[in-house]
Design a protein around this motif. Structure first.
Motif, PDB file in Angstrom:
ATOM      1  N   ALA A 489       4.173  -6.847   0.660  1.00  0.00           N
ATOM      2  CA  ALA A 489       3.098  -6.728  -0.330  1.00  0.00           C
ATOM      3  C   ALA A 489       2.645  -5.270  -0.405  1.00  0.00           C
ATOM      4  O   ALA A 489       2.311  -4.661   0.616  1.00  0.00           O
ATOM      5  CB  ALA A 489       1.933  -7.637   0.046  1.00  0.00           C
ATOM      6  N   VAL A 490       2.637  -4.725  -1.614  1.00  0.00           N
ATOM      7  CA  VAL A 490       2.300  -3.314  -1.775  1.00  0.00           C
ATOM      8  C   VAL A 490       0.790  -3.159  -1.932  1.00  0.00           C
ATOM      9  O   VAL A 490       0.193  -3.769  -2.824  1.00  0.00           O
ATOM     10  CB  VAL A 490       3.015  -2.708  -2.996  1.00  0.00           C
ATOM     11  N   PRO A 491       0.138  -2.357  -1.080  1.00  0.00           N
ATOM     12  CA  PRO A 491      -1.315  -2.164  -1.223  1.00  0.00           C
ATOM     13  C   PRO A 491      -1.662  -1.548  -2.568  1.00  0.00           C
ATOM     14  O   PRO A 491      -0.886  -0.774  -3.145  1.00  0.00           O
ATOM     15  CB  PRO A 491      -1.652  -1.199  -0.076  1.00  0.00           C
ATOM     16  N   ALA A 492      -2.815  -1.893  -3.084  1.00  0.00           N
ATOM     17  CA  ALA A 492      -3.251  -1.391  -4.376  1.00  0.00           C
ATOM     18  C   ALA A 492      -3.720   0.054  -4.257  1.00  0.00           C
ATOM     19  O   ALA A 492      -4.172   0.508  -3.196  1.00  0.00           O
ATOM     20  CB  ALA A 492      -4.387  -2.258  -4.915  1.00  0.00           C
ATOM     21  N   VAL A 493      -3.628   0.793  -5.363  1.00  0.00           N
ATOM     22  CA  VAL A 493      -4.162   2.148  -5.421  1.00  0.00           C
ATOM     23  C   VAL A 493      -5.668   2.089  -5.158  1.00  0.00           C
ATOM     24  O   VAL A 493      -6.386   1.269  -5.723  1.00  0.00           O
ATOM     25  CB  VAL A 493      -3.879   2.791  -6.791  1.00  0.00           C
ATOM     26  N   GLY A 494      -6.149   2.946  -4.291  1.00  0.00           N
ATOM     27  CA  GLY A 494      -7.554   2.967  -3.918  1.00  0.00           C
ATOM     28  C   GLY A 494      -7.856   2.189  -2.650  1.00  0.00           C
ATOM     29  O   GLY A 494      -8.958   2.289  -2.111  1.00  0.00           O
ATOM     30  N   GLU A 495      -6.878   1.434  -2.160  1.00  0.00           N
ATOM     31  CA  GLU A 495      -7.070   0.627  -0.950  1.00  0.00           C
ATOM     32  C   GLU A 495      -6.853   1.489   0.287  1.00  0.00           C
ATOM     33  O   GLU A 495      -5.997   2.381   0.305  1.00  0.00           O
ATOM     34  CB  GLU A 495      -6.098  -0.549  -0.963  1.00  0.00           C
ATOM     35  N   PHE A 496      -7.610   1.222   1.341  1.00  0.00           N
ATOM     36  CA  PHE A 496      -7.379   1.833   2.640  1.00  0.00           C
ATOM     37  C   PHE A 496      -6.591   0.869   3.512  1.00  0.00           C
ATOM     38  O   PHE A 496      -6.955  -0.306   3.628  1.00  0.00           O
ATOM     39  CB  PHE A 496      -8.708   2.168   3.330  1.00  0.00           C
ATOM     40  N   VAL A 497      -5.522   1.370   4.117  1.00  0.00           N
ATOM     41  CA  VAL A 497      -4.713   0.527   4.996  1.00  0.00           C
ATOM     42  C   VAL A 497      -4.486   1.260   6.309  1.00  0.00           C
ATOM     43  O   VAL A 497      -4.354   2.486   6.342  1.00  0.00           O
ATOM     44  CB  VAL A 497      -3.363   0.163   4.352  1.00  0.00           C
TER      45      VAL A 497
END
Length: 514
Positions: A489-497
């Motif tokens: 699953a690709v994290p969304a733009v703006g998300e912190f991982v």
């Protein structure tokens, strides 16, 4: 030529200001449609026309473009992304070093070509190159419909309206902007509103439109510079150092937070001088906690620190304020004391290594970046050897390497002992090779670290990879993190991982989120 991140390619040599033959395709690099308008003025109707802002150079220019966009939007202009779809292509030029000047000229020529085959009716040059050269630039580029300086920003709408009506405004007449304000820094603050200072609001309610919807944004805290480095022309066309008032900075920070910005990138010509003209040289230390407390803001990053002005209190504030990134953008330029004195700068190998050591004593995993100029007049082989020793011991994360070139009107232009161009090129290649090896080693040493990455984009070549930056990485030129997740699953733009660094590719890091 004070080398700055995100300005020009990392190898710059003598190029001349003449017209270039290889134009960069920047006309479609206008960012996406406005994400918001910070203004107390409602746009008028109907639209006066459409305008595309094309921005070259550094993040400070990006802020200037967004201020222009805010003013034009408030005056009823329609902002469009593609210069080919605009009535006016407004090119915010860079006048920093010779390659940047060439890129600006080439971009203006490309924009002028649009008038032959597209709907574009006018091309207008603004920004540092226009401010610096004015009529000379207009003479070289007769296809440009106007060359306007900073003083034109307040009434840009009227200028563009007149240009579309067939008028040709008088070209900007350059002057030394250091003479526009008092010498005393504190007296200067009171007079600043009378002078056009891009990014300061010019004594009016600040107006800004975002030209992109990314999760980070530059926030200008000051303009100009009081230092007199012998190679640098920036103070002549940017003027003396003037801090923005903390209330204005905070108001804009809150607005950016409301626009979805989670990282603020504080920019100026010299962030370590912030507050001196307001009577408080420790003002940045006091401002940082207030900025990190702004709703929506998770990260604050401080750019362009002058090593000679870095105070213990500032180092403490940057290290101890939650939300301030462990990232130190230190403007070394060289390390040989002989070369630095000819540059009208302070410091040397041992003081610079001590400063980096004090940073890492507090924050062992901090990112440290800088730029160096090689081939400065009078530089000897021993000076280059000393630079190699310094870089090897400093082990910085990113180093930009620039070859010296004369800048019009600077002290260094008149210095003797100029090095032949082939010697400058050889030294650029030599130091660049060392830097590439050292920074790749530094990145590989980060394998096994846990990092928190702000996702900014997705890899076009690999749908399962997100692209972002860890806390120790600055925007645009400091390398990135390539993020992979266990479930794909690709994290969304703006998300912190959060993940673990498992590999490095040059200065880039491969991060697995498990």
């Amino acid at each position: 030529m004070p080398v700055d991140h995100g300005v020009v390619p990392e190898q710059v040599v003598n190029a001349g200001i003449g017209l270039g033959s290889h134009a960069r395709t920047l006309l479609r690099r206008c960012r996406s449609a406005p994400a918001g308008n910070y203004s107390g003025v409602m746009p008028s109707t109907p639209s006066r026309g459409s305008v595309a802002l094309v921005t070259l150079g550094c993040t400070r220019n990006e802020v200037d473009s967004e201020e222009l966009a805010g003013r034009l939007s408030a005056e009823g202009w329609t902002l469009v992304e593609d210069a080919a779809d605009a009535d006016v292509a407004l090119v915010n030029t860079c006048g920093f070093v010779e390659q940047a000047k060439k890129d600006s000229i080439d971009t203006l020529l490309e924009a002028a070509d649009l008038k032959e085959s597209r709907r574009t009716k006018a091309v207008v040059a603004v920004g540092c190159l226009a401010e610096r050269y004015g009529q000379t630039l207009a003479d070289e580029l007769p296809d440009a419909d106007a060359v306007l300086g900073f003083d034109s920003y307040r009434d840009m709408s009227s200028h563009l309206t007149a240009i579309l009506a067939g008028e040709r405004p008088a070209s900007h007449v350059p002057s030394d902007r250091r003479r526009l304000l008092p010498l005393s820094p504190v007296d200067r603050s009171a007079a600043a509103d009378a002078v056009a200072l891009p990014g300061h609001g010019d004594g009016e309610a600040f107006v800004r439109s975002r030209l992109g919807g990314g999760p980070w944004a530059p926030l200008k805290i000051a303009s100009g510079c009081d230092r007199r480095c012998s190679f640098c022309a920036i103070p002549m066309f940017r003027g003396s150092f003037v801090s923005r008032r903390p209330t204005d900075v905070l108001a804009e920070a809150r607005w950016l937070g409301e626009q979805g910005v989670s990282e603020l990138f504080l920019v100026s010509e010299n962030s370590t001088s912030y507050g001196k003209d307001l009577g408080d040289l420790g003002l940045l230390e006091k401002l940082l906690p207030e900025l990190t407390a702004v709703p929506g803001v998770e990260r604050v990053r401080v750019s362009y620190l002058q090593p000679a002005e870095v105070r213990p209190g500032l180092l403490a504030a940057m290290a101890e304020t939650p939300g301030v990134m462990p990232w130190y953008d230190l403007s070394f330029q060289h390390c040989s004391e002989t070369v630095l004195r000819r540059m009208r700068r302070f410091g040397g190998t041992e003081p610079f290594l001590d400063l980096i050591g004090r940073v890492r004593d507090r924050q062992p995993l901090a990112g440290v970046r800088s730029n160096v100029i090689v081939g400065f007049p009078g530089e000897t082989e021993a000076d280059v050897d000393e630079l190699e020793r310094f870089l090897t011991q400093a082990r910085m994360d990113v180093v930009g390497v620039f070859g010296y070139s004369d800048e019009d009107g600077t002290e260094a232009e008149s210095l003797g002992d100029k090095l032949p161009e082939h010697v400058v090129l050889e030294r650029v290649e030599r130091i660049t090779g060392l830097v590439e090896e050292l920074t790749a080693q530094r990145a590989s040493e980060r394998v096994g670290e846990r990092v928190i990455v702000l996702v900014e984009d997705h890899d076009e070549d690999d749908e399962g990879v997100a692209i972002g930056r860890a806390e120790h990485q600055g925007p645009d030129v400091d390398g990135v993190c390539l993020v992979r997740t266990a479930d794909g699953a690709v994290p969304a733009v703006g998300e912190f991982v959060e993940g673990e660094v498992v590999d490095s590719v040059g200065v880039d890091l491969v991060v697995d989120v498990r």
